[in-house]
Structure formats: C-alpha cells, structure tokens
Design a protein around this motif. Structure first.
Motif, PDB file in Angstrom:
ATOM      1  N   PHE A   1       0.830  -1.208   0.000  1.00  0.00           N
ATOM      2  CA  PHE A   1       0.000   0.000   0.000  1.00  0.00           C
ATOM      3  C   PHE A   1       0.865   1.260   0.000  1.00  0.00           C
ATOM      4  O   PHE A   1       0.592   2.210  -0.738  1.00  0.00           O
ATOM      5  N   ASP A   2       1.911   1.271   0.843  1.00  0.00           N
ATOM      6  CA  ASP A   2       2.780   2.446   0.898  1.00  0.00           C
ATOM      7  C   ASP A   2       3.452   2.703  -0.442  1.00  0.00           C
ATOM      8  O   ASP A   2       3.508   3.840  -0.918  1.00  0.00           O
ATOM      9  N   TYR A   3       3.964   1.630  -1.070  1.00  0.00           N
ATOM     10  CA  TYR A   3       4.638   1.802  -2.365  1.00  0.00           C
ATOM     11  C   TYR A   3       3.662   2.275  -3.440  1.00  0.00           C
ATOM     12  O   TYR A   3       3.969   3.162  -4.244  1.00  0.00           O
ATOM     13  N   ALA A   4       2.483   1.676  -3.451  1.00  0.00           N
ATOM     14  CA  ALA A   4       1.490   2.083  -4.443  1.00  0.00           C
ATOM     15  C   ALA A   4       1.058   3.526  -4.223  1.00  0.00           C
ATOM     16  O   ALA A   4       0.848   4.286  -5.177  1.00  0.00           O
ATOM     17  N   LEU A   5       0.937   3.914  -2.954  1.00  0.00           N
ATOM     18  CA  LEU A   5       0.532   5.287  -2.654  1.00  0.00           C
ATOM     19  C   LEU A   5       1.599   6.279  -3.098  1.00  0.00           C
ATOM     20  O   LEU A   5       1.284   7.313  -3.699  1.00  0.00           O
ATOM     21  N   TYR A   6       2.855   5.978  -2.838  1.00  0.00           N
ATOM     22  CA  TYR A   6       3.923   6.899  -3.212  1.00  0.00           C
ATOM     23  C   TYR A   6       4.108   6.972  -4.727  1.00  0.00           C
ATOM     24  O   TYR A   6       4.259   8.055  -5.298  1.00  0.00           O
ATOM     25  N   ILE A   7       4.088   5.825  -5.392  1.00  0.00           N
ATOM     26  CA  ILE A   7       4.281   5.821  -6.852  1.00  0.00           C
ATOM     27  C   ILE A   7       3.078   6.457  -7.550  1.00  0.00           C
ATOM     28  O   ILE A   7       3.222   7.353  -8.392  1.00  0.00           O
ATOM     29  N   GLY A   8       1.870   5.982  -7.202  1.00  0.00           N
ATOM     30  CA  GLY A   8       0.673   6.559  -7.811  1.00  0.00           C
ATOM     31  C   GLY A   8       0.492   8.018  -7.456  1.00  0.00           C
ATOM     32  O   GLY A   8       0.085   8.827  -8.300  1.00  0.00           O
ATOM     33  N   GLY A   9       0.804   8.365  -6.194  1.00  0.00           N
ATOM     34  CA  GLY A   9       0.702   9.760  -5.793  1.00  0.00           C
ATOM     35  C   GLY A   9       1.694  10.649  -6.515  1.00  0.00           C
ATOM     36  O   GLY A   9       1.386  11.796  -6.853  1.00  0.00           O
ATOM     37  N   GLY A  10       2.891  10.134  -6.769  1.00  0.00           N
ATOM     38  CA  GLY A  10       3.879  10.910  -7.519  1.00  0.00           C
ATOM     39  C   GLY A  10       3.415  11.180  -8.942  1.00  0.00           C
ATOM     40  O   GLY A  10       3.567  12.295  -9.464  1.00  0.00           O
ATOM     41  N   ILE A  11       2.848  10.143  -9.578  1.00  0.00           N
ATOM     42  CA  ILE A  11       2.321  10.339 -10.939  1.00  0.00           C
ATOM     43  C   ILE A  11       1.171  11.348 -10.927  1.00  0.00           C
ATOM     44  O   ILE A  11       1.087  12.230 -11.791  1.00  0.00           O
ATOM     45  N   HIS A  12       0.303  11.228  -9.939  1.00  0.00           N
ATOM     46  CA  HIS A  12      -0.830  12.155  -9.838  1.00  0.00           C
ATOM     47  C   HIS A  12      -0.348  13.583  -9.602  1.00  0.00           C
ATOM     48  O   HIS A  12      -0.900  14.544 -10.175  1.00  0.00           O
ATOM     49  N   LEU A  13       0.684  13.747  -8.799  1.00  0.00           N
ATOM     50  CA  LEU A  13       1.216  15.079  -8.524  1.00  0.00           C
ATOM     51  C   LEU A  13       1.833  15.687  -9.782  1.00  0.00           C
ATOM     52  O   LEU A  13       1.648  16.880 -10.065  1.00  0.00           O
ATOM     53  N   LEU A  14       2.558  14.883 -10.570  1.00  0.00           N
ATOM     54  CA  LEU A  14       3.143  15.392 -11.811  1.00  0.00           C
ATOM     55  C   LEU A  14       2.052  15.808 -12.798  1.00  0.00           C
ATOM     56  O   LEU A  14       2.151  16.861 -13.445  1.00  0.00           O
ATOM     57  N   MET A  15       1.004  15.005 -12.928  1.00  0.00           N
ATOM     58  CA  MET A  15      -0.104  15.358 -13.827  1.00  0.00           C
ATOM     59  C   MET A  15      -0.821  16.605 -13.332  1.00  0.00           C
ATOM     60  O   MET A  15      -1.253  17.454 -14.141  1.00  0.00           O
ATOM     61  N   SER A  16      -0.949  16.763 -12.022  1.00  0.00           N
ATOM     62  CA  SER A  16      -1.596  17.952 -11.472  1.00  0.00           C
ATOM     63  C   SER A  16      -0.763  19.199 -11.737  1.00  0.00           C
ATOM     64  O   SER A  16      -1.303  20.255 -12.099  1.00  0.00           O
ATOM     65  N   LEU A  17       0.545  19.089 -11.554  1.00  0.00           N
ATOM     66  CA  LEU A  17       1.419  20.226 -11.834  1.00  0.00           C
ATOM     67  C   LEU A  17       1.364  20.619 -13.303  1.00  0.00           C
ATOM     68  O   LEU A  17       1.360  21.808 -13.639  1.00  0.00           O
ATOM     69  N   ALA A  18       1.304  19.618 -14.201  1.00  0.00           N
ATOM     70  CA  ALA A  18       1.197  19.912 -15.633  1.00  0.00           C
ATOM     71  C   ALA A  18      -0.119  20.622 -15.937  1.00  0.00           C
ATOM     72  O   ALA A  18      -0.166  21.556 -16.750  1.00  0.00           O
ATOM     73  N   MET A  19      -1.193  20.184 -15.280  1.00  0.00           N
ATOM     74  CA  MET A  19      -2.496  20.810 -15.486  1.00  0.00           C
ATOM     75  C   MET A  19      -2.487  22.270 -15.031  1.00  0.00           C
ATOM     76  O   MET A  19      -2.993  23.157 -15.733  1.00  0.00           O
ATOM     77  N   VAL A  20      -1.887  22.538 -13.875  1.00  0.00           N
ATOM     78  CA  VAL A  20      -1.835  23.908 -13.363  1.00  0.00           C
ATOM     79  C   VAL A  20      -0.917  24.776 -14.219  1.00  0.00           C
ATOM     80  O   VAL A  20      -1.228  25.942 -14.512  1.00  0.00           O
TER      81      VAL A  20
END
Length: 652
Positions: free
Chosen positions: A299-318
């Motif tokens: 769960f921790d690994y999935a949260l960090y990896i998936g969260g990192g991808i989500h953060l990069l996509m969010s930054l690109a959107m902003v």
C-alpha cells in the motif's frame, strides 16, 4: 479583378473567365506549388511569395466556379477531362513521361489549397454608397485553430437578443479571440511551452481517470481501526517506537494535567485523557488506515508511486492553465482604481488572477501533494475535477452561483431570524434545553450562554426543528404553551418558508439557465448566425441549412478572416479587405451580410422562370375549379330531372 466592387462586375468577370485557359491556371498552380517547396527558395525566404501565388491561383479557380454558377467539384483536377496539365509539357506539347508526376503534384497542390482556404460573404459598400453582396477567399494557418473551449463559450454567451446585437457582440468576441490565439501562437513556437498547451482535453481525461484509480485503491485498501487499539501510549524512555501521530497525541497529553493523573496507569491511552486541549488534538488528527501501518506492505509503495504520478499530472495541469491564461489575467478593480489610478476596460477574455478558477487549480495541486504524506485523504477532493469541461455540471453550479448575492442576503436574513429566536430562547426557554441522548435530560442544559443558545438553535433548529433540543413539560402549563408556540413559529418561518425561498431561488435559476440554453439551441437550428435568415429558406431554395452554416456563412470563418487581415500588411489589402478591416477597427457591423445570402439571391431569369411557373400553377388551379363547377352543374341538373320525374310518376 475577381472582386465584386461594382454592380457590373459579375458580368465583366464572366466574360473574362470565358477567355481564361483553365489548363494554364493548372500549370501555374503546379509551378508555384513546386517552387514553394523548393529548398533554395526557403533559404532566400522567397517561399512565402510562391505560396501566395499558389493560393491566388486557386482562388481564381474557385471564383470561376462561383461566377459560372457551377459546383466547386467541376473545376477540380480529376473532373476537367482532357483539359489537364498532366497531358501537357511545359512548352504545351503533350508528354507522357511527366504525366504521373504532374498528376500527383496537381492533386497535392489542390488538396493543400482546399485545406487551408476559407471564404466569407461580405456586404461591401463602394464609393457611390451602393451595397454589394460579395464573396472573398483567403488563406488560413494551423496556428489560427480556434480552441474548442473558446468556441463553446462564444456559442452560449454571445448576446442573441436581436440580429444586430448578435453580430455586434460577435465582433467584440472576435477581438478577444484574436488576443488568445496570438498568445497561443507564441506558446507553440517553443517545445517546452507547446507541450503544456497541446492535447489539453486528453490530459484532463487522463487526470480524472488517474484520480479515480487512486480513490479506488484507497477504497479497497483502507479498513477501520479502533482508537483504543490504534493509539497505544508508550511512556518516554522505554525505547518503544511510536508513529508521528501517536507522538503528537502523547506529547499533548503529557504536557497537560491529564498526564499527572494517569501516568502510572498501565492502561493509559490518549482516549483516557479528558483535558480539553488533548480532546481537541484527538479530534483534528485523522485516523491512520490500518493497511498503511502494517499488513499489506504494498500500500505504501502504491501510494507513493501513484501519488507521484498524480502530482506530476496535477502540476502539468496547473502549468497549462497559468500559461494559457497568463495574457488574460487581471487584478481586482480596486487594484487599478486605488493603486494604478487607472480604469480597466473589461473584455470577454479577462481571467481573474484571484478568481475561483485560479484558486481551484492551486487547491487541487495542494490536495494532490498532501495526499502522499497523509495516506491519500485528500484524493477525494480531487474528484471535483469532473466538473471541468462538463457542461451539465457547470450549469448546475451556475444555478447556485449566478444568484449567489441573493442567496447570501437570504442567508443573512435567516441568521438574523435565528439570532432573534436564540435571544428569546435564552430569556424564556433556557431551562427547556438539554443535551440530546443524555441520560439525564432534565439536569443538563445546552443553553447556559447566549452563544450556546445560538449554536443550538442554528444546528438543531434547521435539522429537526429543535425536536431534540427541547422537551415538553410533564404538566401542561405556560411553559408548554411557550414551547409549542416556539416550535410552530420556528417551523413555519425558518424551516418551511425560509428554506423554500432558498430552494426556490436555486430551482428558478436552473430553470432560467435551461430555458436560455433551449432558446440558444432553437436559434442555432432555426436561423443563420450571420445573416439571420430562417433555415427553411435554405432547405427549400439552396443546398440545405447545414451546408450554408458550414461553408457559406460559417461564423468561425469570420474570425479567421479577421486574423487574416491582421496578419497581412495594410498596404496589401484589397478594396474589400480594406473596407472590412476599417469596419472592424471602428466597431461597425455594416460588413456583415444581415438578411443577405448569395445562395438565396434571385437573378432576372430566375424571377421570370418563377413567375411562369406560378402562372402555370394558377392556371391549373382555375381549370380544376372550372371542371369541378361543370361536374356540380351536371349533378344538379340530374337531381332536378329525377325530382321532376318522381313528382309526375306519383301524380299518374
């Protein structure tokens, strides 16, 4: 030469076109197209001149189709028969060796010009004051592509109260759109900014999809944890490891008097701490999901990896948002009035730097970033992104925000009424209030102060009409009458009338927006945006309404035409282009062909033909009625004869 700037121009141009060799025009088209692709011409920056010649030649060909009254397909290379440059050598001698290559070049040149050419109809006024409906062709570029979001905004926000208001407001939109397209053109010139402004809709859908994936992962991975077993106190100095959340709770409890009473108790947990400060801390610190602490290690690994991808996509959107609207950002009017000492002229492309959209994008990135250290708690807020580019949900939000000021004032009035009731409660009914679900309802009151009474009335009054906060006396006396009167008036004034006023404002606004959209759709389907002529006229007398609004009077072509006028030098404008440009700069709309369309224009021969057909139809109708009258007369004679015979036979 092809411009219609005089009533006799059409007849003159037709005579000229009869002497024009279409074969020579095809050869010219191929020659300049090959020249524009030549690397040597590009090195000396002459390819633009050759390309202008290509489009000039193409526009002469399509003008021939217009003046001759034939279809554009009749002048296409594949439909002209033997008059084809592929059968001719450069010297005019037939040549089979160059036929295949010339065929390919001609078709390629024709398709290229067709793709990047547009046309508009204008109402030109010459020096004598005569108004002439003319058609003009021009070249467009890929950089002129209109963003879909802007197109939808224009269709549904332009003023449609009258035909004149429609084109006048559209002219204002044209200037705002030009500003946005010029800014996008600058961004597309560099690869590092172009990647943020390209494929916006696709990246938006991917971001929504990935947000759903992250929330789905949390749904299947999270499980509840009991606070008694989840937060175990470990006294300092014993070497036991604690999580940061446990340490936070323990430190707060240790610093309070609560710790002095239970420090020697082996069963101590933060939940045993009754100090107010410790209670507040335990309330604001979230529960840590069990699977993120122990058990499923992935769960921790999935949260960090998936969260990192989500953060990069969010930054690109902003980044995309702030790059695209950077030229349109404006400060509040108070900034211009009191600091810059100027008055800002508002435009349709303005975007508030401190508006809801800007704040939303910043909050979205913050939630994406905070979800990584806080076990994904904030991904649920990111699901609100489904509202973006969703017309239905945006209309729902507009039904609340459009009359937001009215709702705020109604809410303020409601708070005033509730405050009046809370004052009356504190003065007359304080002893009738109690904690809900308390074991001793008669001894515990939740109205010891005016603020407590106000909170009680505000909370329980709106939800349960104070049914849980008040109790009827055991004996019927004056207090019972006061309680009954209090509950009934509160229910009628606040719960029934007040809340229904709020709901009525929201429902009426939603109905208004729905009716507004219905009127816009009816206007789009029933009338041309440019000429405002009804659709049935084009269905009956032309090639159909769809063909008219897509090719003859396409509203987007007029925006492209304005961009074309801005791109070329003023000295290179033709007479019609110069007239239209002066009209646009002067905010005049006389060049729009209101109530005019070439496809509905009737010539003298067409008028005679229609009159002849009408005369024939009237003659046929008259003959029909004459025949019917003769048949009716014969029928009457027969009936009279039958009646006479019947009378005489009876007498005999």
């Amino acid at each position: 030469m092809c411009e219609e700037t005089h009533p006799g121009t059409e007849k003159l141009v037709k005579n000229i076109f009869k002497a024009v060799d279409i074969n020579a025009l095809y050869c010219t088209l191929v020659f300049f197209y090959q020249l524009s692709k030549d690397q040597g011409m590009k090195k000396v920056d002459k390819d633009d001149d050759a390309e202008k010649a290509v489009f000039r030649t193409y526009h002469v060909l399509v003008h021939m189709a217009d003046f001759e009254g034939i279809s554009l397909s009749d002048v296409e290379p594949l439909n002209v028969g033997s008059k084809h440059p592929s059968n001719m050598h450069a010297s005019g001698v037939p040549s089979n060796s160059t036929q295949a290559q010339t065929d390919t070049d001609l078709i390629e040149a024709w398709n290229y010009c067709t793709k990047w050419s547009k046309s508009v109809e204008l109402l030109y006024q010459n020096e004598n004051g005569q108004k002439i409906l003319t058609k003009i062709y021009f070249r467009t570029y890929s950089a002129d592509e209109l963003p879909e979001e802007v197109a939808e905004k224009i269709k549904y926000r332009v003023n449609r109260e009258s035909p004149e208001d429609k084109v006048r407001d559209f002219l204002t939109w044209m200037k705002s759109v030009k500003k946005e397209i010029d800014h996008l053109t600058v961004l597309r010139e560099h690869w590092y900014t172009n990647m943020f402004v390209s494929n916006l809709k696709l990246r938006n859908y991917l971001l929504i999809l990935w947000t759903l994936v992250m929330n789905f992962m949390l749904v299947i991975a999270w499980s509840d944890v009991d606070l008694e077993s989840g937060y175990v106190y470990n006294p300092p100095g014993e070497g036991a490891s604690v999580t940061s959340d446990e340490a936070l709770l323990n430190n707060y409890c240790v610093e309070t008097s609560c710790y002095n009473n239970v420090v020697n108790d082996n069963n101590f947990t933060p939940n045993n701490c009754t100090n107010d400060l410790c209670t507040i801390v335990k309330t604001i610190v979230p529960t840590v999901p069990e699977d993120s602490r122990s058990g499923h290690w992935f769960f921790d690994y999935a949260l960090y990896i998936g969260g990192g991808i989500h953060l990069l996509m969010s930054l690109a959107m902003v980044m995309s948002y702030f790059l695209i609207y950077s030229s349109n950002f404006v400060f509040p009017d108070i900034f211009y009035h009191y600091i810059l000492r100027t008055e800002r002229i508002p435009t349709y492309s303005d975007e508030s730097l401190f508006g809801l959209r800007s704040i939303y994008h910043i909050v979205f990135v913050a939630c994406s970033a905070l979800s990584i250290p806080f076990y994904g708690y904030f991904y649920c807020i990111c699901l609100l992104h489904i509202v973006i580019d969703n017309d239905i949900l945006q209309r729902v939000l507009r039904s609340v925000t459009k009359n937001g000021r009215s709702l705020l004032w109604v809410g303020a009035l409601g708070l005033v009424i509730i405050y009046i009731y809370s004052v009356g409660t504190f003065a007359l009914l304080a002893n009738e209030f109690h904690y809900p679900n308390s074991e001793n309802n008669n001894n515990v009151r939740f109205c010891r102060s005016l603020i407590e009474c106000f909170i009680t009335v505000l909370d329980y009054g709106l939800l349960d009409t104070l049914g849980l906060a008040t109790s009827l006396p055991t004996e019927f006396r004056d207090a019972a009458l006061r309680t009954i009167l209090y509950d009934l008036t509160f229910f009628i004034i606040v719960t029934t009338i007040g809340l229904n006023i709020v709901f009525g404002i929201i429902v009426d606004t939603f109905s208004e927006l729905r009716d507004e959209k219905w009127r816009i759709e009816e206007d789009k389907k029933g009338y041309c945006f440019i000429c405002n002529l009804p659709s049935y006229e084009f269905e009956r007398r032309a090639k159909g309404f769809y063909h008219h609004v897509k090719h003859e009077h396409c509203m987007w072509h007029y925006i492209y035409f304005y961009l074309h006028l801005e791109r070329i030098n003023v000295n290179d404008h033709s007479a019609i282009e110069s007239f239209a440009y002066e009209q646009i700069i002067g905010n005049k709309t006389d060049f729009f062909p209101l109530f005019h369309a070439k496809s509905l224009r009737i010539t003298a021969n067409e008028t005679i033909t229609q009159l002849t057909e009408l005369k024939k139809m009237v003659s046929e109708v008259m003959q029909h009625f004459q025949r019917e009258e003769k048949v009716a007369a014969v029928r009457r004679k027969q009936e009279e004869q039958a009646q006479w015979e019947k009378e005489h036979i009876v007498i005999q």
